[in-house]
Write a protein that holds these residues in place. Structure first.
Motif, short mmCIF file in Angstrom:
data_model
loop_
_atom_site.label_atom_id
_atom_site.label_comp_id
_atom_site.label_asym_id
_atom_site.label_seq_id
_atom_site.Cartn_x
_atom_site.Cartn_y
_atom_site.Cartn_z
N ARG A 32 0.85 -1.37 -0.39
CA ARG A 32 -0.19 -0.02 0.14
C ARG A 32 0.73 1.31 -0.02
O ARG A 32 0.61 2.32 0.14
CB ARG A 32 -1.35 -0.15 1.23
CG ARG A 32 0.03 -0.06 2.56
CD ARG A 32 -1.11 0.40 3.59
NE ARG A 32 -1.78 -0.32 3.92
CZ ARG A 32 -2.07 -1.72 5.19
NH1 ARG A 32 -1.25 -1.39 5.66
NH2 ARG A 32 -2.97 -2.20 5.32
N VAL A 37 -3.91 0.85 -4.82
CA VAL A 37 -5.03 -0.45 -4.92
C VAL A 37 -6.62 -0.88 -4.05
O VAL A 37 -7.13 -0.17 -3.72
CB VAL A 37 -4.43 -1.43 -4.11
CG1 VAL A 37 -5.03 -2.86 -3.84
CG2 VAL A 37 -3.15 -1.86 -3.51
N ALA A 39 -10.77 -2.47 -6.40
CA ALA A 39 -11.20 -3.46 -7.43
C ALA A 39 -11.94 -2.96 -8.23
O ALA A 39 -12.24 -1.69 -8.26
CB ALA A 39 -11.72 -4.30 -6.02
N ALA A 122 -8.09 -7.37 -8.23
CA ALA A 122 -7.49 -6.05 -7.50
C ALA A 122 -6.78 -5.62 -8.44
O ALA A 122 -5.83 -5.70 -8.93
CB ALA A 122 -6.77 -6.47 -6.56
N ASN A 160 -9.05 -10.30 -0.03
CA ASN A 160 -9.70 -8.82 -0.38
C ASN A 160 -8.61 -7.75 -0.50
O ASN A 160 -7.40 -8.38 -0.30
CB ASN A 160 -10.63 -8.24 1.24
CG ASN A 160 -10.06 -8.23 2.42
OD1 ASN A 160 -8.32 -8.19 2.38
ND2 ASN A 160 -10.02 -9.74 3.37
N LEU A 161 -8.73 -6.31 -0.56
CA LEU A 161 -8.24 -5.47 -0.61
C LEU A 161 -7.09 -5.67 0.53
O LEU A 161 -5.98 -5.31 0.29
CB LEU A 161 -8.68 -3.93 -1.37
CG LEU A 161 -9.80 -4.43 -2.30
CD1 LEU A 161 -10.39 -2.68 -2.18
CD2 LEU A 161 -9.08 -4.91 -3.66
N ARG A 165 -3.58 -5.18 0.10
CA ARG A 165 -2.26 -3.08 0.48
C ARG A 165 -1.57 -3.72 2.01
O ARG A 165 -0.22 -3.46 1.47
CB ARG A 165 -3.61 -2.38 0.82
CG ARG A 165 -4.34 -2.48 -0.10
CD ARG A 165 -5.45 -1.45 0.29
NE ARG A 165 -6.16 -1.10 -0.64
CZ ARG A 165 -7.52 -0.94 -0.25
NH1 ARG A 165 -8.09 -1.23 0.77
NH2 ARG A 165 -8.40 -0.08 -1.60
#
Length: 478
Positions: A32, A37, A39, A122, A160-161, A165
């Motif tokens: 990150r 980053v 979606a 992502a 997930n993001l 990150r």
């Protein structure tokens, strides 16, 4: 090659388990810190205006299998883009699959065109002042298993993001990243050339093997003499042509019937499956632990000499004899011999290109991947019926005649596996600073300019902001 490369002069603890020690002048930061980053999204499929005649490139999670994306397969309209929360991704970015079937989850591809994507990807936009996107791609691809381990292997266990990150990444000086990328591009392309040559050899050996089998099982040669049979007769079937005079032609239903014996529960029998390339095998020997059936209660009983058919993939070669006593999925058909025959002969016959083509023609479905070969159709297919002693002789001949070819195929497959293992180790060692390739990269032939093969719809004429202010803010934080 790895052994010829020396280490960096000074190392330090990276503080990240994935990385171990890194060169002392490298930074180690979370992804990150120097990447945006985010979606994408999927416009509603129920609204044709979002898709019909679309010109905006749009990626699905499966597109990461391309590894380098220079154009999209699907497009959305401006209305679809406006109605959804999908965002533009700039060239020299990456996409990482947050979810997907099989091996897709955790895979990474570089983006070399303006595009958008769905919510299962992502998008990773590196700061061009701080990161070579190809360097980052090599790193993330080398940590594929580590990334997948952040969650489970089930279809519902998506990344997930925040997972993305928080990935720890090495960050050498930008010129060093470029040198490392150049070295890996050069060396891995040579390894890929070796792999392609070996795979071509495997293909040629397979063709040689199939030619031997085809001549024997279709009666083109008498396996006892190595010459054609003394006399032939018309088979009465155009695609079969002539057959030896003492061979018969029967419908498959005259030789086989369906075995529909259920196993019951707590049977303790081996779970069997049919594979296009190797035939029937115990599933536990070939598939990952996470891919086992949850229960095998009331599966079909399979006995030695039965043939298992995957109705959906029969035309691709998913039919073969079982040498095991076990059970298999009710989705398969179990062909039980009802006359005296040599099952291994029909294993060989049914896997020839001639019969695979017939399986496709007799299958029912609206498209190739929906085709199913049901027994009522399979039973209508004409098959050759040599005398039982001829069937046995043909099987013995094929076994003996293909031993050397099979050995060469297996030896070449092992060589390909070793090359792939070597490539994986090379990338992992170089990209994490275990070996110093700066001098080796400097000695490589110079490339005047970087070129990419962009597709017709790969790059849009409309310029989009590279978000340089965001890049400067990230650089300041580091």
């Amino acid at each position: 090659m790895i052994d010829e490369l020396g280490p960096y002069s000074a190392m330090k603890d990276s503080g990240a388990e994935w990385l171990g020690e890194v060169p002392v002048h490298w930074k180690v930061v979370k992804l990150r810190r120097y990447n945006q980053v985010f979606a994408g999204a999927t416009p509603s499929r129920a609204i044709p205006e979002y898709w019909d005649g679309g010109t905006i490139p749009w990626l699905a999670s499966g597109d990461v299998n391309l590894r380098r994306i220079i154009g999209a397969k699907q497009f959305i309209t401006q209305a679809g883009h406006t109605a959804s929360s999908t965002k533009w991704i700039r060239p020299r970015s990456l996409v990482l699959a947050l979810a997907g079937q099989g091996r897709t989850k955790g895979m990474v591809a570089t983006i070399e065109c303006w595009t958008t994507c769905n919510q299962s990807l992502a998008a990773i936009e590196p700061s061009p002042r701080m990161s070579d996107h190809n360097f980052l791609a090599y790193y993330l691809q080398s940590r594929y298993l580590d990334i997948r381990s952040l969650v489970g292997d089930g279809l519902r266990d998506g990344l997930n993001l925040e997972h993305v990150r928080a990935i720890p990444t090495p960050l050498p000086p930008l010129p060093e990243q470029t040198a490392i990328t150049r070295f890996l591009d050069h060396t891995t392309s040579k390894i890929e050339c070796y792999i392609r040559a070996k795979e071509k050899l495997i293909s040629l050996l397979e063709e040689q093997k199939q030619a031997i089998i085809h001549q024997a099982v279709t009666g083109q040669i008498d396996v006892r003499t190595g010459q054609p049979y003394p006399a032939y007769k018309p088979s009465g079937v155009e695609w079969l042509g002539n057959v030896p005079v003492n061979w018969e032609i029967q419908r498959a239903k005259r030789l086989f019937s369906l075995r529909t014996e259920k196993s019951g529960s707590a049977h303790g029998l081996e779970l069997l499956s049919i594979y296009t390339h190797i035939g029937v095998r115990p599933r536990k020997d070939l598939e990952e632990k996470g891919n086992k059936a949850s229960t095998t209660d009331d599966y079909w009983i399979v006995k030695p000499g039965d043939l298992i058919t995957n109705k959906l993939l029969a035309w691709m070669g998913a039919i073969g004899v079982s040498h095991y006593y076990g059970v298999t999925s009710p989705a398969y058909d179990i062909l039980m011999p009802i006359v005296d025959l040599e099952s291994d002969y029909y294993h060989l016959l049914f896997r020839t290109p001639t019969y695979l083509q017939q399986f496709k023609q007799y299958s029912r479905g609206i498209m190739d991947m929906r085709l199913r070969l049901y027994f009522d159709q399979f039973g209508q297919i004409p098959v050759t019926v040599p005398r039982i002693e001829d069937q046995q002789a043909i099987v013995e001949f094929c076994d003996k005649s293909t031993i050397r070819v099979n050995d060469n195929i297996q030896r070449t497959i092992r060589q390909v596996d070793l090359l792939r293992e070597y490539r994986t180790r090379l990338i992992a060692d170089v990209i994490t600073g275990k070996v110093d390739v700066r001098e080796a990269a400097a000695e490589l032939p110079q490339i005047d300019s970087e070129t990419h093969e962009y597709g017709e719809n790969s790059i849009l004429s409309e310029p989009h902001s590279l978000n340089t202010r965001h890049d400067k803010e990230q650089e300041a934080r580091l």
